[in-house]
Design a protein around this motif. Structure first.
Motif, mmCIF file in Angstrom:
data_model
loop_
_atom_site.group_PDB
_atom_site.id
_atom_site.type_symbol
_atom_site.label_atom_id
_atom_site.label_comp_id
_atom_site.label_asym_id
_atom_site.label_seq_id
_atom_site.Cartn_x
_atom_site.Cartn_y
_atom_site.Cartn_z
ATOM 1 N N LEU A 17 0.951 -1.158 0.020
ATOM 2 C CA LEU A 17 0.163 -0.052 -0.136
ATOM 3 C C LEU A 17 1.008 1.260 0.008
ATOM 4 O O LEU A 17 0.480 2.098 -0.590
ATOM 5 C CB LEU A 17 -1.053 -0.048 0.832
ATOM 6 N N LYS A 18 1.853 1.445 0.800
ATOM 7 C CA LYS A 18 2.837 2.296 0.804
ATOM 8 C C LYS A 18 3.488 2.799 -0.630
ATOM 9 O O LYS A 18 3.482 3.864 -0.925
ATOM 10 C CB LYS A 18 3.727 2.350 2.041
ATOM 11 N N GLU A 21 0.980 4.001 -3.095
ATOM 12 C CA GLU A 21 0.621 5.439 -2.688
ATOM 13 C C GLU A 21 1.859 6.490 -3.326
ATOM 14 O O GLU A 21 1.533 7.345 -3.780
ATOM 15 C CB GLU A 21 0.639 5.538 -1.157
ATOM 16 N N HIS A 22 2.885 5.934 -3.153
ATOM 17 C CA HIS A 22 4.308 6.621 -3.565
ATOM 18 C C HIS A 22 4.404 6.531 -5.103
ATOM 19 O O HIS A 22 4.510 7.622 -5.763
ATOM 20 C CB HIS A 22 5.573 5.940 -2.946
ATOM 21 N N ALA A 24 1.537 6.486 -6.948
ATOM 22 C CA ALA A 24 0.624 7.444 -7.636
ATOM 23 C C ALA A 24 1.161 9.014 -7.472
ATOM 24 O O ALA A 24 0.655 9.688 -8.273
ATOM 25 C CB ALA A 24 -0.598 7.295 -6.545
ATOM 26 N N ILE A 25 1.828 9.093 -6.448
ATOM 27 C CA ILE A 25 2.401 10.605 -6.325
ATOM 28 C C ILE A 25 3.325 10.920 -7.598
ATOM 29 O O ILE A 25 3.336 11.792 -8.179
ATOM 30 C CB ILE A 25 3.480 10.738 -4.982
ATOM 31 N N GLY A 42 -4.776 7.632 -8.815
ATOM 32 C CA GLY A 42 -4.966 7.008 -7.314
ATOM 33 C C GLY A 42 -4.345 5.846 -6.992
ATOM 34 O O GLY A 42 -3.578 5.274 -7.856
ATOM 35 N N PHE A 43 -4.582 5.216 -5.876
ATOM 36 C CA PHE A 43 -3.951 4.079 -5.327
ATOM 37 C C PHE A 43 -5.151 3.413 -4.524
ATOM 38 O O PHE A 43 -6.171 3.854 -3.858
ATOM 39 C CB PHE A 43 -2.848 4.155 -4.549
ATOM 40 N N GLU A 44 -4.695 1.899 -4.315
ATOM 41 C CA GLU A 44 -6.023 1.176 -3.811
ATOM 42 C C GLU A 44 -5.726 0.174 -3.114
ATOM 43 O O GLU A 44 -4.650 -0.634 -3.732
ATOM 44 C CB GLU A 44 -7.152 0.871 -4.861
ATOM 45 N N GLU A 45 -5.978 -0.251 -1.952
ATOM 46 C CA GLU A 45 -5.421 -1.455 -1.566
ATOM 47 C C GLU A 45 -6.601 -2.671 -1.760
ATOM 48 O O GLU A 45 -7.573 -2.645 -1.742
ATOM 49 C CB GLU A 45 -5.747 -1.426 0.131
ATOM 50 N N ALA A 53 -1.727 1.141 -8.094
ATOM 51 C CA ALA A 53 -1.789 2.516 -8.308
ATOM 52 C C ALA A 53 -1.992 2.552 -9.747
ATOM 53 O O ALA A 53 -1.986 1.733 -10.462
ATOM 54 C CB ALA A 53 -0.265 3.243 -8.372
#
Length: 79
Positions: A17-18, A21-22, A24-25, A42-45, A53
């Motif tokens: 997940l981390k 998220e990174h 997606a940035i 975006g991102f999703e678990e 992502a």
């Protein structure tokens, strides 16, 4: 009407997940820098060891961005 396509990067493991998220940035930064008209990033678990992502693009944008960004997969976007 053209169906949108979701380009997806898969991440697995405890930090999935981390990492998603990174990613997606970085995708957002790239889209802004290159002045692409993309609103959905975006991102999703998916579960505790799988996250994604993604960006949603048009069919026209897909080929160029697929070749540059190298997503793991793509699907039609249905949201």
């Amino acid at each position: 009407m053209e169906k949108p396509i979701q380009l997806i990067w898969d991440f697995r493991g405890q930090d999935a997940l981390k990492t998603a998220e990174h990613q997606a940035i970085h995708l957002k930064e790239f889209i802004e820098k290159e002045n692409h008209a993309i609103d959905i990033i975006g991102f999703e678990e998916i579960n505790e060891i799988h996250a994604i992502a993604y960006i949603v693009v048009t069919t026209e944008q897909m080929r160029e961005l697929r070749d540059v960004l190298k997503p793991h997969r793509g699907i039609y976007y249905n949201k």
